[in-house]
Design an enzyme around this catalytic site. Structure first.
Site, PDB file in Angstrom:
ATOM      1  N   PHE B 118     -23.273  46.893  51.930  1.00  0.00           N
ATOM      2  CA  PHE B 118     -23.419  47.298  53.324  1.00  0.00           C
ATOM      3  C   PHE B 118     -24.538  48.316  53.448  1.00  0.00           C
ATOM      4  CE2 PHE B 118     -21.102  47.137  57.449  1.00  0.00           C
ATOM      5  CZ  PHE B 118     -20.634  45.844  57.345  1.00  0.00           C
ATOM      6  N   GLN B 232     -24.936  55.903  68.013  1.00  0.00           N
ATOM      7  CA  GLN B 232     -25.459  54.925  67.065  1.00  0.00           C
ATOM      8  C   GLN B 232     -25.864  53.620  67.738  1.00  0.00           C
ATOM      9  OE1 GLN B 232     -23.002  52.824  63.735  1.00  0.00           O
ATOM     10  NE2 GLN B 232     -24.471  54.153  62.738  1.00  0.00           N
ATOM     11  N   HIS B 234     -26.850  49.933  66.840  1.00  0.00           N
ATOM     12  CA  HIS B 234     -26.797  48.952  65.754  1.00  0.00           C
ATOM     13  C   HIS B 234     -28.049  48.087  65.889  1.00  0.00           C
ATOM     14  CE1 HIS B 234     -25.479  45.722  63.167  1.00  0.00           C
ATOM     15  NE2 HIS B 234     -24.370  46.363  62.872  1.00  0.00           N
ATOM     16  N   LEU B 244     -22.315  41.729  68.909  1.00  0.00           N
ATOM     17  CA  LEU B 244     -22.767  42.190  67.597  1.00  0.00           C
ATOM     18  C   LEU B 244     -22.920  41.047  66.605  1.00  0.00           C
ATOM     19  CD1 LEU B 244     -23.188  44.721  65.698  1.00  0.00           C
ATOM     20  CD2 LEU B 244     -20.858  44.259  64.945  1.00  0.00           C
ATOM     21  N   GLU B 247     -23.573  43.600  60.262  1.00  0.00           N
ATOM     22  CA  GLU B 247     -24.428  44.013  59.153  1.00  0.00           C
ATOM     23  C   GLU B 247     -24.166  43.175  57.904  1.00  0.00           C
ATOM     24  OE1 GLU B 247     -25.251  48.190  59.267  1.00  0.00           O
ATOM     25  OE2 GLU B 247     -24.493  48.357  57.234  1.00  0.00           O
ATOM     26  N   ARG B 292     -28.511  52.449  59.747  1.00  0.00           N
ATOM     27  CA  ARG B 292     -28.714  51.895  61.085  1.00  0.00           C
ATOM     28  C   ARG B 292     -29.695  52.689  61.926  1.00  0.00           C
ATOM     29  NH1 ARG B 292     -22.376  50.316  62.177  1.00  0.00           N
ATOM     30  NH2 ARG B 292     -22.432  48.579  60.700  1.00  0.00           N
ATOM     31  N   HIS B 360     -23.580  51.087  69.820  1.00  0.00           N
ATOM     32  CA  HIS B 360     -22.516  50.511  69.014  1.00  0.00           C
ATOM     33  C   HIS B 360     -21.379  51.475  68.712  1.00  0.00           C
ATOM     34  CE1 HIS B 360     -20.685  47.865  66.140  1.00  0.00           C
ATOM     35  NE2 HIS B 360     -20.869  48.688  65.130  1.00  0.00           N
ATOM     36  N   ARG B 395     -23.393  57.371  61.339  1.00  0.00           N
ATOM     37  CA  ARG B 395     -22.300  56.793  60.571  1.00  0.00           C
ATOM     38  C   ARG B 395     -22.817  55.644  59.716  1.00  0.00           C
ATOM     39  NH1 ARG B 395     -18.480  52.081  61.433  1.00  0.00           N
ATOM     40  NH2 ARG B 395     -19.887  51.398  63.066  1.00  0.00           N
TER      41      ARG B 395
HETATM   42  C1  LIG Z   1     -18.382  44.872  67.525  1.00  0.00           C
HETATM   43  C2  LIG Z   1     -17.981  45.982  66.613  1.00  0.00           C
HETATM   44  C3  LIG Z   1     -17.917  45.773  65.243  1.00  0.00           C
HETATM   45  C4  LIG Z   1     -17.550  46.804  64.382  1.00  0.00           C
HETATM   46  N1  LIG Z   1     -17.497  46.539  63.048  1.00  0.00           N
HETATM   47  C5  LIG Z   1     -17.119  47.534  62.201  1.00  0.00           C
HETATM   48  C6  LIG Z   1     -17.036  47.297  60.803  1.00  0.00           C
HETATM   49  O1  LIG Z   1     -17.317  46.204  60.325  1.00  0.00           O
HETATM   50  N2  LIG Z   1     -16.640  48.307  60.004  1.00  0.00           N
HETATM   51  C7  LIG Z   1     -16.305  49.536  60.496  1.00  0.00           C
HETATM   52  O2  LIG Z   1     -15.927  50.407  59.709  1.00  0.00           O
HETATM   53  N3  LIG Z   1     -16.354  49.785  61.826  1.00  0.00           N
HETATM   54  C8  LIG Z   1     -16.760  48.815  62.675  1.00  0.00           C
HETATM   55  N4  LIG Z   1     -16.835  49.080  64.028  1.00  0.00           N
HETATM   56  C9  LIG Z   1     -16.318  50.349  64.544  1.00  0.00           C
HETATM   57  C10 LIG Z   1     -14.806  50.334  64.618  1.00  0.00           C
HETATM   58  O3  LIG Z   1     -14.366  49.029  64.897  1.00  0.00           O
HETATM   59  C11 LIG Z   1     -14.245  51.250  65.684  1.00  0.00           C
HETATM   60  O4  LIG Z   1     -14.802  52.502  65.563  1.00  0.00           O
HETATM   61  C12 LIG Z   1     -12.741  51.370  65.551  1.00  0.00           C
HETATM   62  O5  LIG Z   1     -12.136  50.107  65.524  1.00  0.00           O
HETATM   63  C13 LIG Z   1     -12.116  52.207  66.640  1.00  0.00           C
HETATM   64  O6  LIG Z   1     -10.708  52.174  66.491  1.00  0.00           O
HETATM   65  P1  LIG Z   1      -9.741  53.131  67.298  1.00  0.00           P
HETATM   66  O7  LIG Z   1      -8.371  52.884  66.810  1.00  0.00           O
HETATM   67  O8  LIG Z   1     -10.278  54.506  67.241  1.00  0.00           O
HETATM   68  O9  LIG Z   1      -9.885  52.659  68.805  1.00  0.00           O
HETATM   69  P2  LIG Z   1      -9.661  51.241  69.529  1.00  0.00           P
HETATM   70  O10 LIG Z   1      -9.356  50.144  68.597  1.00  0.00           O
HETATM   71  O11 LIG Z   1     -10.808  51.096  70.444  1.00  0.00           O
HETATM   72  O12 LIG Z   1      -8.342  51.483  70.340  1.00  0.00           O
HETATM   73  C14 LIG Z   1      -8.279  52.335  71.438  1.00  0.00           C
HETATM   74  C15 LIG Z   1      -6.885  52.273  72.011  1.00  0.00           C
HETATM   75  O13 LIG Z   1      -6.743  53.265  72.996  1.00  0.00           O
HETATM   76  C16 LIG Z   1      -6.121  52.738  74.121  1.00  0.00           C
HETATM   77  N5  LIG Z   1      -6.539  53.512  75.299  1.00  0.00           N
HETATM   78  C17 LIG Z   1      -7.789  53.911  75.624  1.00  0.00           C
HETATM   79  N6  LIG Z   1      -7.762  54.607  76.780  1.00  0.00           N
HETATM   80  C18 LIG Z   1      -6.468  54.663  77.182  1.00  0.00           C
HETATM   81  C19 LIG Z   1      -5.793  55.215  78.304  1.00  0.00           C
HETATM   82  N7  LIG Z   1      -6.438  55.867  79.281  1.00  0.00           N
HETATM   83  N8  LIG Z   1      -4.463  55.075  78.386  1.00  0.00           N
HETATM   84  C20 LIG Z   1      -3.771  54.394  77.440  1.00  0.00           C
HETATM   85  N9  LIG Z   1      -4.364  53.846  76.368  1.00  0.00           N
HETATM   86  C21 LIG Z   1      -5.689  53.967  76.240  1.00  0.00           C
HETATM   87  C22 LIG Z   1      -6.542  51.290  74.170  1.00  0.00           C
HETATM   88  O14 LIG Z   1      -5.595  50.527  74.873  1.00  0.00           O
HETATM   89  C23 LIG Z   1      -6.564  50.945  72.691  1.00  0.00           C
HETATM   90  O15 LIG Z   1      -5.268  50.544  72.279  1.00  0.00           O
HETATM   91  C24 LIG Z   1     -17.233  48.070  64.897  1.00  0.00           C
HETATM   92  C25 LIG Z   1     -17.321  48.288  66.262  1.00  0.00           C
HETATM   93  C26 LIG Z   1     -17.734  47.287  67.106  1.00  0.00           C
HETATM   94  C27 LIG Z   1     -17.936  47.595  68.541  1.00  0.00           C
END
Ligand SMILES: Cc1cc2nc3c(=O)[nH]c(=O)nc-3n(C[C@H](O)[C@H](O)[C@H](O)COP(=O)(O)OP(=O)(O)OC[C@H]3O[C@@H](n4cnc5c(N)ncnc54)[C@H](O)[C@@H]3O)c2cc1C
Ligand code: FES
Lengths: 253, 588
Positions: B118, B232, B234, B244, B247, B292, B360, B395
């Protein structure tokens, strides 16, 4: 989204509208939307919500076919709205209705309580039984063992298969395609020893034996999970199991 | 009076971080009662979109030290080194737990987990489940959480405000979308796990729900937002949609070429390209496997020189994976093929994929310490909404998924401990706050008839102001323009008019609440960027092109005020890795 090519053409939409407490039943309302070949149905709905009618209600999030939020009937067929391109529905109009076989919460938003409860009922988690996970290491699982269940793990819970299923339409108790495929996913995972705990339910009348193998579920699945195949496989396994228990009633499986 | 629903721990967010926290909390103390409030069903959370993988040291030949060094240099020395060390140490065991819970990691022939290269990582250490890693992790966590009966979910409940009592966090007010009723979900500890906020920009890989709500909740309760200027981009999103292309496509050997067929990255101090048939290609920490920030900046320079393609959805370059062949693509990165075919109309096995930089990931977030605690007692934060910080100014890809496991688990355990040691808040206090909130929402939004601003208009103006003023390259002038625009939007947002006055599943209402928060967060990004008069990682000031460790080896902390946010600084924790030049493309 950044706007790209513009056009003056429009395409018609017939969208089911329903507000609980106000409407007795859903009715179709007509809208015109600018036609853009790169747009999906979801883009058109977002255009309407942003610019024309903020009351239009629907679920969406990822816009890339992986979160499973945006299922709807598009011209009578269950589809992900973020994967249904306007260009495939020319000249229109495009009819958009909530997924069939579910109660409607509002407009295109369905109630999925029944599904959520069934999902949990089949114990979709690893039951290690007599084989607890190795300390500080992974379970060994060969690519072939992975391949044995991988396809059934691809379900995004979009519920298109429930909308297409003629059995679920009439029998609410039926566990349904996605849930049965998920049970099969864990049953076939080399790390799991929970089959017997799941079979009581999945091999019952509300489970695999309710399915008449129409195969509509697999036809509409956007992720090629093939729930019909999973159910068929489980039926064979259940039958073999029955024979085994009859032929070797005291033997171990 | 609004209903009061009493629990021990309240978690806002059902993504990777929130679910991991919930499981950790009930495992720490099975008698606790844990609530997950989520605006979408957990399996719809944005973690589902993550494609490439999750980094964790597991293979012989790799070492914790190497992962730490890659992360720190990737961060341009803005990461806290104690946090990185802890993160790297705990990541492998967290990924193993996911394995024990059933995550279908891709495997080696001998049955051990497989790893892939990666960007910015000096050794292959990224675990993956084909190219749907986040999807599988999220479903595994969600399904595993279902066996815990003491985890009570409030699916499709939208949290609007933190409830406080005597200087500590004791719950949230939330709208139950189905009924439109505001209720108080109360606990002794609260964990925010609400994800990132890419939606403050117009062109992003982020899902619709990534509006930074949790940051808004914390910010309004006086908690600072840390390192908000670091956004960031991407390097490889599809033009138009921003979808997306992971990578992992480059990790498997994909190359970037400009419109002259030149592998242009070789001009940007990222090392020499190897022939695509060379068995050593792709070389780690080199060319396409650089970090990135540097790759996205290289695109901008190519654009300035007119070396990029021009299309209906903006400029782009080519990501070419044709040489990998159909079999390898279908085996390792099938989703790339599916997405490019559906959304770009090209089959990447036969044609190169058009790509351009796309917003991203947000390095910044709610300021937390190593225990995922915020400055507000009883309030924890984890996942993309939090900033510990292990990501600093940039990151590394595949560090975020393990981050949300490591710090999600820490938040869950910490909150469980806190809940055991504290009494519940008096009911009357939370009831009144929730009632106020219900009244505010009804008065300002649902029942208002004299507003004159449309949500979509304000949102679009904000997004374009951010892109123009606060994009990959920034200057004092562009940032000032963005600051003025966002301040104007903050005023105008007070006059938002909804079409929808009903209570049932009113998504126009939630869009208005999200907009309000996004504008405030955008303001903190712009002002943090204005104050940082240096260039570091993803924050590039054309008017201050050098990194300035003397003045800015520091985290920014943005505090809410009635006007523009106030920005303060805190030293970065440096333990064993003194700041040095970031070197890619040669031995470091
Ligand atoms: C397309 C894409 C690909 C990626 N690929 C990678 C990868 O390969 N490797 C890597 O390490 N990272 C990757 N990332 C980054 C990573 O996926 C995210 O940073 C991570 O999944 C975020 O997880 P989280 O649990 O913090 O939030 P999320 O999964 O975004 O969850 C947020 C939660 O909060 C809840 N929520 C938000 N606001 C409220 C509200 N007001 N009231 C109630 N609930 C609320 C939502 O319902 C949801 O359940 C990628 C990101 C993207 C966009
Ligand atoms: S919006 Fe996620 S599947 Fe369509």
């Amino acid at each position: 989204m950044t706007s790209g090519a513009t056009t003056t053409q429009t395409i018609g939409f017939e969208i089911a509208r329903y507000l609980p407490g106000e409407d007795r039943a859903p009715t179709l309302r007509h809208y015109d939307v600018p036609y853009r070949p790169e747009w999906v149905v979801l883009d058109a709905l977002n255009y309407l919500k942003d610019e024309v009618d903020g009351t239009l209600s629907f679920r969406w999030s990822c816009r890339m076919g992986v979160c499973g939020s945006c299922g709807a009937m598009v011209n009578g067929v269950p589809r992900l709205m973020c994967a249904a391109f306007l260009r495939d529905y020319l000249p229109g109009p495009i009819r958009v209705e909530p997924l069939a076989n579910f109660p409607i919460e509002r407009d295109l938003v369905i109630v999925l309580d029944d599904f959520m409860q069934k999902l949990r009922a089949v114990k979709p988690w690893i039951i290690p039984g007599d084989r607890p996970p190795p300390a500080d290491a992974e379970y060994r699982q060969t690519p072939a063992q992975l391949a044995d269940f991988k396809q059934y793990s691809m379900c995004i819970n979009c519920l298109l298969c429930y909308s297409a299923c003629p059995v679920y339409q009439h029998e609410e108790e039926f566990l349904g395609p996605a849930v049965l495929a998920l049970a099969q996913r864990y049953d076939h995972d080399s790390r799991d020893r929970g089959n017997s705990q799941r079979h009581e339910l999945t091999w019952s009348d509300e489970g695999i034996w309710d399915c008449t193998f129409v195969g509509e579920c697999s036809a509409v699945c956007p992720k090629h999970v093939d729930p019909a195949g999973a159910i068929q496989q489980a039926k064979v396994e259940s039958t073999m199991d029955w024979y085994r228990s009859v032929l070797w009633p005291f033997g171990r499986r | 009076m609004p209903d009061v629903l009493q629990h021990d721990v309240v978690i806002v967010g059902g993504g990777g971080a929130g679910l991991r926290a919930a499981i950790a909390a009930v495992e720490a103390d099975p008698t606790l009662d844990v609530a997950i409030v989520s605006k979408v069903y957990p399996m719809r959370s944005h973690t589902v979109s993550a494609e490439g993988g999750a980094a964790g040291v597991i293979k012989a030949g790799d070492s914790l030290e190497e992962h730490i060094r890659d992360t720190i240099s990737g961060s341009d020395w803005l990461a806290d080194q104690d946090a990185v060390e802890l993160f790297v140490r705990e990541a492998p065991q967290e990924l193993l737990r996911l394995e024990h819970w059933g995550c279908p990691w891709s495997r080696e022939p001998d049955g051990t987990v497989a790893v892939r290269p990666f960007g910015g990582m000096g050794i292959e250490r990224t675990w993956f489940a084909a190219d749907k890693t986040g999807f599988h992790m999220l479903h595994t966590l969600f399904q595993t959480s279902l066996q815990h009966e003491r985890v009570r979910r409030y699916d499709e409940w939208f949290a609007t405000r933190l409830l406080l009592d005597d200087g500590r966090a004791v719950g949230v007010s939330a709208i139950e979308l189905r009924s439109g009723q505001v209720r108080a979900v109360v606990g002794k500890a609260v964990i925010l796990a609400t994800g990132g906020f890419g939606r403050i920009f117009p062109f992003t890989t982020n899902a619709a729900i990534k509006t930074g709500d949790g940051l808004g909740l914390a910010f309004r309760a006086g908690v600072p937002l840390k390192d908000m200027e670091f956004v960031q981009y991407h390097p490889t999103g599809l033009p138009g949609t921003g979808i997306l292309i992971t990578e992992a496509a480059r990790g498997e050997g994909g190359i970037l070429v400009n419109r002259h067929g030149d592998r242009y990255l070789r001009h940007y101090n990222l090392g020499e390209p190897l022939d695509i048939r060379d068995p050593v290609h792709p070389r780690l920490r080199t060319m396409e496997l650089g970090p990135r920030d540097r790759l996205s900046q290289a695109f901008m320079k190519e654009q300035d020189q007119g070396n990029v393609f021009d299309g209906p959805y903006g400029t782009y370059v080519h990501l070419d994976i044709r040489h990998l062949g159909e079999r390898r693509v279908d085996q390792k990165i099938p989703f790339v093929r599916e997405l490019a075919t559906n959304y770009a109309g090209i089959d990447p096995v036969r044609e190169p994929i058009p790509v351009r930089p796309v917003v991203h990931y947000m390095m910044g977030g709610i300021d937390t310490n190593l225990e995922a605690e915020t400055a507000l007692p009883g309030l924890y934060a984890a996942g993309e909404c939090a900033c510990v910080s292990i990501n600093g100014a940039n990151r590394l890809g595949s560090n975020s998924l393990p981050e949300l496991l490591v710090f999600g688990a820490r938040a869950g355990t910490g909150a469980a401990r806190w809940a055991r040691e504290h009494a519940p808040a008096p009911r009357a206090a939370v009831e009144t706050q929730a009632a106020d909130e219900q009244a505010r929402i009804a008065r300002d939004l649902i029942n208002r008839r004299d507003g004159d601003e449309r949500i979509a208009t304000l949102r679009t103006e904000m997004q374009h102001a951010m892109e123009a003023g606060c994009g990959i390259y920034r200057t004092e002038a562009t940032l000032q323009a963005a600051a003025a625009k966002v301040a104007e939007l903050r005023e105008r947002a007070r006059r938002v008019q909804l079409d929808d006055h009903s209570l049932s599943f009113n998504t126009e209402l939630t869009a208005a609440l999200e907009l309000d928060i996004m504008i405030e967060i955008a303001e903190s990004v712009v002002h943090s960027a204005l104050h940082r008069t240096e260039s570091r990682g993803s924050h590039q000031r054309v008017d201050f092109p050098q990194r300035d460790d003397g003045r800015f080896l520091k985290h920014s902390l943005a505090y809410r005020t009635e006007g523009a946010p106030r920005v303060e600084y805190r030293d970065v924790a440096i333990t064993r890795w003194p700041p040095a030049e970031r070197v890619y493309g040669r031995a470091h």
